[in-house]
Design a protein around this motif. Structure first.
Motif, short mmCIF file in Angstrom:
data_model
loop_
_atom_site.label_atom_id
_atom_site.label_comp_id
_atom_site.label_asym_id
_atom_site.label_seq_id
_atom_site.Cartn_x
_atom_site.Cartn_y
_atom_site.Cartn_z
N SER A 1 2.90 21.35 -11.74
CA SER A 1 2.52 22.73 -11.42
C SER A 1 1.02 22.93 -11.20
N THR A 2 0.19 22.10 -11.85
CA THR A 2 -1.26 22.36 -11.79
C THR A 2 -1.81 22.40 -10.37
N PRO A 3 -1.42 21.46 -9.49
CA PRO A 3 -2.07 21.43 -8.17
C PRO A 3 -1.59 22.52 -7.21
N THR B 1 0.76 10.09 -16.33
CA THR B 1 0.23 10.57 -15.07
C THR B 1 1.08 10.00 -13.95
N ALA B 2 1.16 10.69 -12.84
CA ALA B 2 2.21 10.37 -11.85
C ALA B 2 3.52 10.28 -12.64
N SER B 3 4.29 9.19 -12.44
CA SER B 3 5.44 9.02 -13.34
C SER B 3 5.28 7.75 -14.16
N ASP C 1 -2.97 23.71 -23.58
CA ASP C 1 -1.96 22.73 -24.02
C ASP C 1 -2.42 21.30 -23.75
N LYS C 2 -3.29 21.16 -22.75
CA LYS C 2 -3.73 19.79 -22.38
C LYS C 2 -4.99 19.36 -23.13
N ALA C 3 -5.55 20.26 -23.95
CA ALA C 3 -6.82 19.93 -24.63
C ALA C 3 -6.68 18.71 -25.54
C1 6PG Z 1 5.30 15.08 -12.06
C2 6PG Z 1 3.84 14.85 -11.94
C3 6PG Z 1 3.27 14.65 -13.30
C4 6PG Z 1 2.40 15.85 -13.54
C5 6PG Z 1 2.11 16.02 -15.00
C6 6PG Z 1 1.37 17.34 -15.25
O1 6PG Z 1 6.03 14.73 -11.13
O2 6PG Z 1 5.68 15.66 -13.07
O3 6PG Z 1 3.44 14.01 -11.03
O4 6PG Z 1 2.54 13.48 -13.47
O5 6PG Z 1 1.20 15.70 -12.80
O6 6PG Z 1 3.36 16.05 -15.68
O7 6PG Z 1 2.21 18.37 -14.83
P1 6PG Z 1 1.71 19.90 -14.82
O8 6PG Z 1 0.66 19.98 -13.78
O9 6PG Z 1 2.94 20.70 -14.48
O10 6PG Z 1 1.18 20.19 -16.20
#
Ligand code: 6PG
Length: 243
Positions: free
Chosen positions: A41-43, A145-147, A196-198
């Motif tokens: 969701s972040t991007p 990160t990624a999967s 939550d990410k801190a």
């Molecule tokens: C996915 C993403 C994953 C994501 C992180 C953070 O497919 O879920 O690639 O690596 O970047 O889980 O997710 P949020 O941005 O939703 O916190």
């Protein structure tokens, strides 16, 4: 390098600005811009900003090639699908030639889908390593990160560029660029937002090296750049003294 922004909006604007800069530079010097998008969701907000002026007009979309860092093995119209989010937020609104948009399609066997995506990458990155101009990544609260999830065998993959992983907690497979692929990039940029990410951001950047538990620590570009774009809430534990 860590850049801290007041909030997600400012972080997203900076990410869009960086994307546009990298695109222009890559196309000016090499005639194309190859970017692997992050999911989650972040991007989303950064993608939405890229679809609007001023950034929409700044990016040479005709010479842009879109990839993904990872994908969930769900149907293309499933709300969990990373490519669907990017299409809705960005790609349906900018003139990237459809043949230059390369989603990870995982509706066959996960292994077959990973091999197919790697074959595609090797047909595009013909110099023998997948030197993306830009890889965007997020950070999960568990350090993935990624999967690239903690304790999964794909973390050890040094030859393949794309791996498949089964996440029991989700009951589904995913595809992911391997660290071997991501670390070949010219620039890797993490986008991290929210309180939550801190804790995990502090562990990744300030904690002991424990990459099997914190896969984001595996991201060390061989000769490319690594940049963290974070907001103030996510960065709040970075300045704290050690406990
Ligand atoms: C996915 C993403 C994953 C994501 C992180 C953070 O497919 O879920 O690639 O690596 O970047 O889980 O997710 P949020 O941005 O939703 O916190």
């Amino acid at each position: 390098m860590i850049r801290i922004y007041p909030d997600l909006e400012a972080l997203s604007y900076a990410a869009a600005d960086l994307f546009a800069d990298e695109a222009r530079q890559a196309i000016q010097s090499r005639g194309r811009f190859t970017v692997a998008l992050a999911g989650g969701s972040t991007p989303r907000r950064a993608y939405e900003l890229l679809a609007r002026d001023p950034f929409r007009e700044q990016v040479p979309w005709q010479s842009t090639h879109i990839f993904w860092g990872d994908e969930r093995c769900v149907p293309a119209d499933d709300p969990r699908n990373n490519a669907l989010m990017a299409r809705q937020a960005l790609l349906d609104h900018v003139p990237v030639p459809p043949e230059q948009i390369h989603p990870m399609v995982c509706n066959s066997s996960p292994l077959g889908a990973a091999v197919a995506y790697e074959t595609l990458l090797r047909s595009i990155f013909t110099a023998g390593c997948p030197r993306f101009d830009l890889v965007l990544l997020g950070l999960g609260e568990n350090g993935h990160t990624a999967s690239l999830f903690p304790g999964t065998s794909v973390l050890d993959e040094q030859q393949r560029w794309v791996g498949e992983v089964y996440l029991a907690e989700e009951g589904q497979h995913r595809l992911t660029l391997t660290t071997a692929a991501i670390n070949q990039a010219a620039l890797v940029v993490f986008l991290v937002s929210g309180s939550d990410k801190a804790p995990i951001l502090r562990k990744v950047l300030k904690g002991a090296q424990d990459p099997r538990s914190i896969p984001a620590q595996l991201i060390k570009p061989v000769d490319g750049g690594l940049l963290w774009l974070v907001d103030r809430d996510a960065a709040r534990q970075l300045r704290q003294r050690k406990e």
